[in-house]
Scaffold this active site. Structure first.
Site, PDB file in Angstrom:
ATOM      1  N   LEU A  44       0.851  -1.177   0.000  1.00 23.92           N
ATOM      2  CA  LEU A  44       0.000   0.000   0.000  1.00 23.92           C
ATOM      3  C   LEU A  44       0.893   1.236   0.000  1.00 23.92           C
ATOM      4  O   LEU A  44       2.092   1.145   0.264  1.00 23.92           O
ATOM      5  CB  LEU A  44      -0.911   0.001   1.232  1.00 23.92           C
ATOM      6  CG  LEU A  44      -1.894  -1.167   1.334  1.00 23.92           C
ATOM      7  CD1 LEU A  44      -2.593  -1.150   2.683  1.00 23.92           C
ATOM      8  CD2 LEU A  44      -2.913  -1.129   0.197  1.00 23.92           C
ATOM      9  N   SER A  45       0.303   2.392  -0.269  1.00 22.11           N
ATOM     10  CA  SER A  45       1.133   3.597  -0.328  1.00 22.11           C
ATOM     11  C   SER A  45       1.853   3.837   0.992  1.00 22.11           C
ATOM     12  O   SER A  45       3.002   4.280   1.008  1.00 22.11           O
ATOM     13  CB  SER A  45       0.298   4.817  -0.717  1.00 22.11           C
ATOM     14  OG  SER A  45      -0.762   5.021   0.189  1.00 22.11           O
ATOM     15  N   GLU A  46       1.197   3.540   2.124  1.00 21.18           N
ATOM     16  CA  GLU A  46       1.876   3.636   3.421  1.00 21.18           C
ATOM     17  C   GLU A  46       1.390   2.558   4.377  1.00 21.18           C
ATOM     18  O   GLU A  46       0.205   2.195   4.381  1.00 21.18           O
ATOM     19  CB  GLU A  46       1.649   4.993   4.095  1.00 21.18           C
ATOM     20  CG  GLU A  46       2.771   5.985   3.897  1.00 21.18           C
ATOM     21  CD  GLU A  46       2.566   6.817   2.648  1.00 21.18           C
ATOM     22  OE1 GLU A  46       3.514   7.497   2.232  1.00 21.18           O
ATOM     23  OE2 GLU A  46       1.459   6.773   2.093  1.00 21.18           O
ATOM     24  N   THR A  47       2.331   2.079   5.161  1.00 26.70           N
ATOM     25  CA  THR A  47       2.032   1.277   6.338  1.00 26.70           C
ATOM     26  C   THR A  47       2.509   2.075   7.548  1.00 26.70           C
ATOM     27  O   THR A  47       3.665   2.500   7.592  1.00 26.70           O
ATOM     28  CB  THR A  47       2.740  -0.085   6.298  1.00 26.70           C
ATOM     29  OG1 THR A  47       2.218  -0.862   5.211  1.00 26.70           O
ATOM     30  CG2 THR A  47       2.535  -0.847   7.593  1.00 26.70           C
ATOM     31  N   HIS A  73      -2.759  10.468   5.702  1.00 32.67           N
ATOM     32  CA  HIS A  73      -3.877   9.512   5.687  1.00 32.67           C
ATOM     33  C   HIS A  73      -3.620   8.331   6.609  1.00 32.67           C
ATOM     34  O   HIS A  73      -4.546   7.822   7.251  1.00 32.67           O
ATOM     35  CB  HIS A  73      -4.176   9.058   4.254  1.00 32.67           C
ATOM     36  CG  HIS A  73      -3.311   7.946   3.753  1.00 32.67           C
ATOM     37  ND1 HIS A  73      -2.037   8.134   3.266  1.00 32.67           N
ATOM     38  CD2 HIS A  73      -3.544   6.609   3.663  1.00 32.67           C
ATOM     39  CE1 HIS A  73      -1.528   6.985   2.887  1.00 32.67           C
ATOM     40  NE2 HIS A  73      -2.418   6.028   3.116  1.00 32.67           N
TER      41      HIS A  73
END
Length: 261
Positions: A44-47, A73
């Protein structure tokens, strides 16, 4: 080690929209290499990883390729799981981070990030990037702490823009924000970050620390509505208060599971 992992869609009131983030709750930090591998596995774009240290909650964010200093986010999503799934008491949570103390408020209709406002300056050293394509000409370029921002004329320009990711990847910054006045909101934007493994981010809370002070000054108002025009899309409320930006939105939990390390 077994610990909870969550998948949350942030800045949306519908599943499968907004910006997805994985949240991993830890008792102590793991090795950076292992956290990066988990982020790569999540893809995902960020963890976001949260851990209690010396009676304070700390937060760190990883893309599939690197650790970043600020992510909106995933911070919103982390607060959402604390308030919704982890029996967190109170209506505000404080996270310690590489970008200082970050606060998230819960008013039970939405969550609000309290982030430091970015400081931006106009620049003119990028003549080769002033032209996006044959139809869309950039008239203003700004640089914030981590990102570049191009200002275009209208919402349609943002919707139609086809990014040259190879060129954007050469920029010496975290990513590129493009923005314009909105038709149904005060402003719209998109965000491209191939440098950090994110070709286009669905909704970028941290970019609104740059966007909010810019549009607050341009529109002469401190309370603003915003939309990020990615394929998934997302909606935000933004308010500038001194050197802080308040970014509001809602989250939806997609799943809760266990991580086995």
């Amino acid at each position: 080690m077994r610990t909870h992992i969550y998948h949350v869609d942030a800045f949306t009131n519908e599943l499968f929209k907004g910006n997805p983030a994985a949240i991993v709750k830890l008792k102590k930090w793991l090795d950076e290499d292992l956290m990066l591998k988990i982020a790569q596995e999540n893809n995902l774009s960020e963890t976001a990883f949260i851990a209690p240290i010396a009676d304070q909650l700390h937060i760190r964010w990883f893309t599939p390729t690197t650790e970043v200093d600020l992510c909106g986010h995933a911070t919103l999503a982390a607060a959402h799981i604390l308030f919704t799934h982890e029996d967190f008491e109170g209506d505000q949570v404080f996270f310690q981070s590489k970008s200082g103390t970050l606060k998230v408020y819960n008013n039970f209709e939405n969550l609000t990030l309290d982030f430091p406002a970015d400081t931006i300056q106009a620049i003119k050293e990028l003549p080769e990037l002033m032209k996006l394509d044959a139809q869309h000409v950039v008239k203003e370029v700004y640089k914030g702490k981590t990102d570049l921002m191009f200002v275009l004329d209208k919402q349609k320009d943002i919707e139609e823009y086809l990014p040259n990711l190879a060129l954007i990847r050469q920029l010496n910054c975290r990513g590129l924000i493009i923005t314009a006045p909105g038709e149904n909101t005060d402003f719209v934007s998109r965000f491209f970050g191939p440098q950090t493994g994110i070709n286009e981010d669905p909704v970028t809370g941290s970019a609104h620390t740059t966007l909010t002070p810019f549009w607050a000054d341009r529109l002469k108002k401190n309370k603003l509505t915003a939309a990020q025009l990615s394929k998934r899309g997302g909606n935000l409320t933004c308010e500038l208060k001194g050197d802080r930006v308040f970014i509001g939105g809602t989250c939806q939990t997609y799943f809760k599971g266990e991580l086995f390390i």
